[in-house]
Design a protein around this motif. Structure first.
Motif, PDB file in Angstrom:
ATOM      1  N   ARG A  77       0.826  -1.202   0.000  1.00 57.01           N
ATOM      2  CA  ARG A  77       0.000   0.000   0.000  1.00 57.01           C
ATOM      3  C   ARG A  77       0.866   1.260   0.000  1.00 57.01           C
ATOM      4  O   ARG A  77       0.477   2.289  -0.566  1.00 57.01           O
ATOM      5  CB  ARG A  77      -0.940  -0.002   1.209  1.00 57.01           C
ATOM      6  N   GLN A  78       2.015   1.178   0.615  1.00 56.87           N
ATOM      7  CA  GLN A  78       2.909   2.330   0.627  1.00 56.87           C
ATOM      8  C   GLN A  78       3.351   2.698  -0.785  1.00 56.87           C
ATOM      9  O   GLN A  78       3.629   3.868  -1.080  1.00 56.87           O
ATOM     10  CB  GLN A  78       4.140   2.035   1.502  1.00 56.87           C
ATOM     11  N   PHE A  79       3.402   1.717  -1.674  1.00 62.05           N
ATOM     12  CA  PHE A  79       3.807   1.971  -3.055  1.00 62.05           C
ATOM     13  C   PHE A  79       2.617   1.983  -4.007  1.00 62.05           C
ATOM     14  O   PHE A  79       2.784   1.902  -5.220  1.00 62.05           O
ATOM     15  CB  PHE A  79       4.829   0.926  -3.511  1.00 62.05           C
ATOM     16  N   GLY A  80       1.410   2.069  -3.448  1.00 65.37           N
ATOM     17  CA  GLY A  80       0.222   2.237  -4.278  1.00 65.37           C
ATOM     18  C   GLY A  80      -0.416   0.957  -4.754  1.00 65.37           C
ATOM     19  O   GLY A  80      -1.328   0.991  -5.585  1.00 65.37           O
ATOM     20  N   TYR A  81       0.001  -0.193  -4.237  1.00 64.54           N
ATOM     21  CA  TYR A  81      -0.548  -1.473  -4.669  1.00 64.54           C
ATOM     22  C   TYR A  81      -1.615  -1.963  -3.689  1.00 64.54           C
ATOM     23  O   TYR A  81      -1.425  -1.917  -2.465  1.00 64.54           O
ATOM     24  CB  TYR A  81       0.554  -2.535  -4.744  1.00 64.54           C
ATOM     25  N   ARG A  82      -2.714  -2.449  -4.236  1.00 63.98           N
ATOM     26  CA  ARG A  82      -3.720  -3.131  -3.416  1.00 63.98           C
ATOM     27  C   ARG A  82      -3.496  -4.639  -3.434  1.00 63.98           C
ATOM     28  O   ARG A  82      -3.907  -5.340  -2.519  1.00 63.98           O
ATOM     29  CB  ARG A  82      -5.126  -2.813  -3.939  1.00 63.98           C
ATOM     30  N   ASP A  83      -2.851  -5.117  -4.492  1.00 61.69           N
ATOM     31  CA  ASP A  83      -2.606  -6.550  -4.674  1.00 61.69           C
ATOM     32  C   ASP A  83      -1.176  -6.859  -4.222  1.00 61.69           C
ATOM     33  O   ASP A  83      -0.211  -6.418  -4.841  1.00 61.69           O
ATOM     34  CB  ASP A  83      -2.789  -6.909  -6.154  1.00 61.69           C
ATOM     35  N   VAL A  84      -1.050  -7.636  -3.156  1.00 60.51           N
ATOM     36  CA  VAL A  84       0.259  -7.956  -2.590  1.00 60.51           C
ATOM     37  C   VAL A  84       1.091  -8.774  -3.569  1.00 60.51           C
ATOM     38  O   VAL A  84       2.307  -8.568  -3.701  1.00 60.51           O
ATOM     39  CB  VAL A  84       0.091  -8.713  -1.253  1.00 60.51           C
ATOM     40  N   VAL A  85       0.457  -9.708  -4.265  1.00 57.64           N
ATOM     41  CA  VAL A  85       1.177 -10.558  -5.220  1.00 57.64           C
ATOM     42  C   VAL A  85       1.751  -9.699  -6.349  1.00 57.64           C
ATOM     43  O   VAL A  85       2.906  -9.862  -6.757  1.00 57.64           O
ATOM     44  CB  VAL A  85       0.264 -11.664  -5.775  1.00 57.64           C
ATOM     45  N   ALA A  86       0.948  -8.775  -6.871  1.00 52.41           N
ATOM     46  CA  ALA A  86       1.411  -7.892  -7.949  1.00 52.41           C
ATOM     47  C   ALA A  86       2.576  -7.029  -7.467  1.00 52.41           C
ATOM     48  O   ALA A  86       3.545  -6.813  -8.200  1.00 52.41           O
ATOM     49  CB  ALA A  86       0.269  -7.012  -8.436  1.00 52.41           C
ATOM     50  N   PHE A  87       2.490  -6.558  -6.230  1.00 50.15           N
ATOM     51  CA  PHE A  87       3.580  -5.760  -5.670  1.00 50.15           C
ATOM     52  C   PHE A  87       4.855  -6.580  -5.561  1.00 50.15           C
ATOM     53  O   PHE A  87       5.945  -6.117  -5.941  1.00 50.15           O
ATOM     54  CB  PHE A  87       3.182  -5.226  -4.293  1.00 50.15           C
ATOM     55  N   HIS A  88       4.745  -7.785  -5.061  1.00 49.38           N
ATOM     56  CA  HIS A  88       5.922  -8.642  -4.900  1.00 49.38           C
ATOM     57  C   HIS A  88       6.578  -8.924  -6.243  1.00 49.38           C
ATOM     58  O   HIS A  88       7.812  -8.829  -6.382  1.00 49.38           O
ATOM     59  CB  HIS A  88       5.514  -9.948  -4.216  1.00 49.38           C
TER      60      HIS A  88
END
Length: 319
Positions: free
Chosen positions: A287-298
């Motif tokens: 969320r700090q980098f604007g992602y709601r999807d943890v998998v997509a962020f990773h």
């Protein structure tokens, strides 16, 4: 738009003696789409419009009354090379042409010259992927110091929003002061709420309480100040998303502290993902980098960390 101006624009579209390559500039001036003198963004905008006017001349098409199969008609001017020796136009150029034409039709609709924008639902191409290396952490550190020294708060704030918080160019353009809480140290994009790092908060605070001696370089002279409808925007002088990219490019072009070339939003954002030292669990980091999807962020972070970096800037002798 006054009737006399409407008539003038209408005549320009249908003037048989005016070369099609000259029409975009004259029409854009009447619609207040370009400034005087022309900026680099204006020149690119006009260049992207010319293929449509040239193809309209060749086919006898009235752009103010586009045919029912207009999307099919657009296939030729969207993909026509404009330079000798170029066999194929890239997807980024095709998308830029489509965006320019959509912007023109939006202005024509606002002026009452067309009833709808026939390009707003035109599918865009997948952007061309670049294998260019990311700017190195040392290079970005030099650039940040340079922006701070030159007292460029708008460039610094835009840079930090992308690098430290993963803002996209669209998110920067859409950002309003209602989304920023400088007391609670939070910033919102869509449904994602992020904490404001101290350096980002400081840069935004300078914009919220501006130095009267500083002029916002994002404000274009053709508008006499802020763009209509963007008074509450953090960057009110930016007309569209392409100007976010152009402004960052101009602020970081060679000679501004970079060693390997100007910084563009997409690669600056990837560099931020690569360099980020985030706290909390993976959900909070995302969320700090604007992602709601943890998998997509990773996946995005791992991909950024796998990218090669440019060489750091050379140290000065005696440094």
């Amino acid at each position: 738009m006054p009737e006399d101006q409407q008539e003038a624009v209408h005549k320009l579209f249908h003037d048989p003696h005016l070369p099609p390559g000259d029409k975009p500039l004259l029409i854009a001036r009447l619609l207040d789409l370009v400034s005087t003198p022309l900026t680099k963004q204006d020149i690119a905008f006009l260049s992207n419009l010319r293929p449509f006017f040239e193809h309209a001349e060749e086919t006898g098409t009235d752009l103010l009354s586009p045919p029912d199969d207009f999307h099919h008609w657009l296939a030729v001017p969207l993909t026509a090379p404009r330079k000798e020796g170029v066999a194929k136009v890239g997807n980024n150029t095709i998308n830029a042409r489509a965006t320019a034409l959509s912007r023109l039709y939006a202005a024509l609709r606002h002026a009452g010259l067309v009833k709808y924008n026939p390009v707003h639902d035109l599918p865009r191409r997948k952007p061309d992927q670049s294998d260019a290396k990311l700017p190195s952490p040392d290079e970005l550190h030099v650039l940040l110091e340079e922006l701070g020294r030159k007292r460029e708060p708008h460039a610094l704030a835009l840079f930090l929003l992308i690098y430290r918080l993963g803002f996209t160019a669209q998110a920067v353009f859409d950002l309003r002061w209602d989304d920023v809480d400088l007391q609670a140290n939070t910033i919102r994009r869509g449904q994602v709420l992020s904490r404001l790092p101290a350096d980002v908060r400081g840069a935004l605070l300078r914009l919220r309480t501006p130095d009267p001696l500083l002029v916002d370089p994002t404000v274009r002279p053709r508008r006499g100040g802020e763009t209509r409808g963007r008074q509450d925007a953090v960057f009110p002088g930016l007309h569209d998303v392409d100007e976010v990219r152009e402004f960052l490019y101009q602020a970081t072009r060679p000679g501004k502290g970079t060693a390997g070339g100007a910084v563009v939003p997409s690669r600056l954002r990837l560099a931020g993902l690569r360099d980020a030292q985030l706290e909390g669990d993976l959900t909070e980091q995302a969320r700090q980098f604007g992602y709601r999807d943890v998998v997509a962020f990773h996946k995005a972070r791992e991909g950024a960390r796998a990218r090669l970096s440019r060489l750091p800037p050379p140290h000065e002798e005696g440094g």
